[in-house]
Design an enzyme around this catalytic site. Structure first.
Site, PDB file in Angstrom:
ATOM      1  N   HIS A 122       0.810  -1.223   0.000  1.00 11.24           N
ATOM      2  CA  HIS A 122       0.000   0.000   0.000  1.00 11.24           C
ATOM      3  C   HIS A 122       0.843   1.272   0.000  1.00 11.24           C
ATOM      4  CE1 HIS A 122      -4.028  -1.795   0.528  1.00 11.24           C
ATOM      5  NE2 HIS A 122      -3.290  -2.823   0.917  1.00 11.24           N
ATOM      6  N   ASP A 144       3.372   9.404  -1.120  1.00  9.33           N
ATOM      7  CA  ASP A 144       2.181   8.676  -0.690  1.00  9.33           C
ATOM      8  C   ASP A 144       1.965   7.541  -1.681  1.00  9.33           C
ATOM      9  OD1 ASP A 144       0.019   8.234   0.953  1.00  9.33           O
ATOM     10  OD2 ASP A 144      -0.725  10.294   0.820  1.00  9.33           O
TER      11      ASP A 144
END
Ligand code: GDG
Length: 731
Positions: free
Chosen positions: A165, A372
């Site tokens: 992730h 991110d």
């Protein structure tokens, strides 16, 4: 019935203890929503840590029962394990390194690593206690990078997927981790490794081939006999949930409250977990910059900043929190007026209704992480804009920026750029807002979280099927027996053998790969049988092959088919070939030798070969690609063929082809047994050219047009020996 087992560090529930009673409530995270469709079906299970330390065994049993009703399976962790494996290794090594903060925040502590291994083992035990043959395992995120290999070791045939992730950093960052090889090995236990973006995929493949003895071709990594597929699967959100929330009466109430409070101000919203990767301090700096340099915006704009408490037991996070408090305090104290506060700062988690109200009222959503993996907040803002207005400012360092290209994309390190973009956003005409938002909403709706789950699971099934179909082609004892029995029944056989990589292993210096006694004896045994016609078909120079094999009862085809030599007679070459073109190609190749240490040119009668086996890893491949590009057009004009081989680029006349050469041997003669063994690109031409009935065997890899494969020249020799033992024709 086979089931799917999801494994992540945390279970998708919140457990609360009230007076000794434990209550479970579902967590609202995107992953929980997305995978909800899977783990609640059939016998599927989700394995993870329940989120709090429970030491009492009877309580553990009670909670296990409660969780079981919801298809959840707990892994209980002690406080020490949580602080060493989770806070220590995961959040003080992997998180900073993977977010490019290695030099500032990474803390490589041996004991953290020990606990990371120990807890991954614990998760393995949990998986083993529920997994059955035929099940599919989907492991999530950086806390469990060792798990795929640990499971694979116990259950070699299970279908295992892994999804990261967070970003996968470039090799230069990843190599800093003292345990990089173990981590990489852990991940390669999976059949499918998924990331949010293509950049992560590139970084991962590059790191894998540099750290471990594996090879890659396009998006497939080959580790021994296993093929691991690496792909990007950008994660989506439950867009319908966010759109529906805007109609919720609770949300409408909050919306009214926000409207009343911020009547004459443009509202800029930011929502993040407390984390240095999210660029919160840098964003405050941008806001301060605007208030200082563009005084006309004072009292006209407000920043609504929600920071969700996270990991604040880790010292760096506690420090970040103090910094935010301090900076918000300073900005507010300098610029606030009697009826205007520049920054509304909340250090807490808000109910989802309030979150939705903020998303749907904010004029601008400012999402400027320094790094991110994806960033779901940006997608949630888009999904909440049911009127198609509002402006999203998005950092180019967030995975989401690769999809939400209609956002205003910024570099979060560039204060002036972000400030000017914020001003552009505040003043953006409604038509432009709508144009951009409609595009983004379509994107978020199409690539939603169920789509993400579906394409990941579909791909995992596909990969597994591909592997199974390939595995059946390995020449195991049953296949070997059937080849031998066919061989024994036949009376006129032709056997094509490539040399390097097929009969002998590659050596760093090409002339070291000389035939040995064992090989000569295999050839002798095979050729003792008058029914056998053995042809050695190689890219090697004809004079070398002649030197090695002139005394044997075999035919030779050299330089990929430019030269032929029948047993005990002289060489003759393919008619009509010209080598004039070498004058043009050689100087180009020489520039690559000059620029790339460790490389050299081999000149054959009708081909030139650039060898880069000893070049710096990675550089050789890069230059090979460059060389192919440079030669592409001139090769076409001159009727030449470019062949990317095993650490070589070969240029040769188009007419020369091992496949054609093999066919000239087969044509006319009625063979009832045709077999070909080869290992590289050029041998594929033989596999494709031979008739369907031929037994074609690729050595070293299972990606081929050949029907079967063997792992090594050693296995190839073993097969030939078995055939030779059946050497006399049975009538
Ligand atoms: C990791 C990667 C990747 C936030 N505040 C509140 C609240 N939230 C919810 C948001 C959103 C989630 O938290 C945050 O998700 P992000 O994607 O923005 O960031 P990470 O937590 O760092 O997640 C990231 C993600 O994994 C998925 O793969 O995108 O890159 O770092 O859903 O809505 N929810 C509630 N109240 C809040 O105050 N209820």
């Amino acid at each position: 019935m086979p089931k799917t087992i999801i494994v992540s560090n945390r279970l998708p529930v919140r457990i609360q203890e009230i007076n000794g009673e434990y209550t479970l409530s579902p967590s609202e995270g995107g992953l929980a929503t997305g995978l909800g469709s899977i783990y609640k079906q059939n016998d599927n299970i989700w394995i993870g840590w329940p989120g709090l330390e429970i030491t009492d065994e009877s309580v553990q049993k009670k909670i296990t029962r409660q969780l079981k009703d919801q298809s959840l399976w707990p892994v209980f962790l002690s406080q020490e394990e949580i602080s060493e494996y989770y806070e220590g290794f995961s959040n003080e090594v992997l998180w900073p390194v993977f977010h490019y903060y290695a030099s500032t925040y990474a803390n490589y502590k041996e004991s953290n690593w020990d606990f990371y291994q120990q807890v991954n083992e614990k998760f393995k035990q949990a998986v083993l206690s529920v997994a059955k043959p035929g099940d599919t395992i989907w492991v999530h995120d950086y806390q469990l990078m060792l798990l795929p290999s640990l499971i694979r070791k116990e259950h070699p045939d299970l279908s295992i997927g892994f999804f990261l992730h967070i970003p996968f950093p470039s090799y230069e960052m990843f190599r800093l981790v003292p345990w990089r090889a173990e981590l990489m090995h852990g991940l390669l236990g999976a059949d499918l490794v998924g990331f949010h973006t293509f950049d992560d995929v590139r970084h991962f493949i590059n790191a894998s081939t540099r750290i471990l003895p594996v090879t890659s071709s396009a998006n497939i990594i080959t580790d021994g006999e296993r093929s691991i597929v690496v792909e990007s699967f950008p994660m989506g959100i439950d867009d319908k949930k966010y759109a529906a929330l805007t109609r919720d009466p609770e949300v409408k109430k909050d919306v009214k409250l926000i409207h009343d409070t911020f009547k004459n101000t443009k509202l800029i919203v930011t929502i993040d977990r407390l984390d240095y990767s999210k660029g919160i301090l840098q964003r405050l700096h941008v806001f301060e910059y605007i208030l200082e340099h563009y005084p006309e915006y004072r009292e006209k704009i407000a920043l609504y900043m929600v920071v969700v408490p996270s990991r604040d037991t880790v010292p760096q996070y506690a420090h970040l929190r103090d910094q935010i408090d301090k900076n918000v305090g300073t900005i507010n104290s300098v610029y606030r007026t009697i009826d205007w506060v520049p920054i509304h700062y909340y250090y807490r988690s808000l109910p989802i209704e309030m979150l939705s109200a903020l998303y749907s009222t904010a004029d601008v959503c400012l999402v400027t992480p320094m790094r991110d993996g994806m960033n779901l907040v940006s997608k949630e803002y888009v999904a909440s804009r049911v009127n198609n207005d509002g402006v999203l400012i998005l950092s180019e360092m967030a995975g989401a920026s690769k999809e939400l290209i209609d956002a205003l994309i910024v570099n979060p390190n560039n204060t002036v750029e972000v400030a000017q973009t914020l001003i552009q956003a505040i003043n953006m005409p409604i038509e432009e807002q709508r144009k951009r938002m409609v595009q983004m909403r379509q994107m978020v709706s199409k690539f939603n979280v169920s789509h993400w789950v579906k394409i990941f699971m579909d791909k995992l099934n596909e990969v597994k099927q591909l592997q199974r179909s390939m595995l059946t082609r390995h020449v195991g004892s049953a296949t070997e027996q059937s080849i031998i029995s066919r061989y024994a029944k036949t009376q006129k056989r032709i056997i094509f053998l490539d040399y390097d990589g097929t009969l002998v292993d590659f050596k760093p210096v090409i002339d070291q790969a000389v035939p040995d006694e064992d090989l000569y004896s295999i050839i002798n045994h095979l050729t003792e049988d008058p029914a056998n016609h053995v042809v050695l078909i190689s890219g090697r120079k004809h004079d070398i092959l002649g030197e090695w094999f002139a005394d044997y009862d075999i035919d030779l085809i050299a330089e990929h088919g430019a030269w032929f030599k029948k047993q005990h007679s002289g060489w003759h070459k393919l008619p009509g070939l010209s080598a004039q073109w070498k004058h043009d190609i050689l100087p180009v190749m020489e520039t690559y030798v000059d620029r790339t240490p460790g490389t050299f040119i081999e000149e054959k009668s009708y081909s030139l070969v650039w060898h880069y086996r000893k070049a710096q890893k990675g550089l050789g491949e890069l230059r090979a690609g460059e060389l192919m590009n440079t030669l592409k057009y001139i090769a076409n004009d001159k009727g030449l063929q470019l062949l990317p081989g095993d650490k070589v680029v070969e240029v040769k006349n188009m007419e020369i082809n091992k496949g054609k050469a093999a066919l000239t041997m087969v044509d006319g003669d009625k063979y009832d047994f045709i077999m070909a063994l080869g290992d590289d690109y050029t041998d594929e031409d033989i596999f494709k050219a031979l008739p369907e009935s031929a037994i074609t065997i690729k050595i070293g890899s299972n990606l081929s047009a050949a029907k079967f494969y063997l792992r090594t020249p050693f296995e190839a020799r073993r097969l030939l020996k078995s055939l030779a033992e059946n050497t006399f024709v049975k009538y």
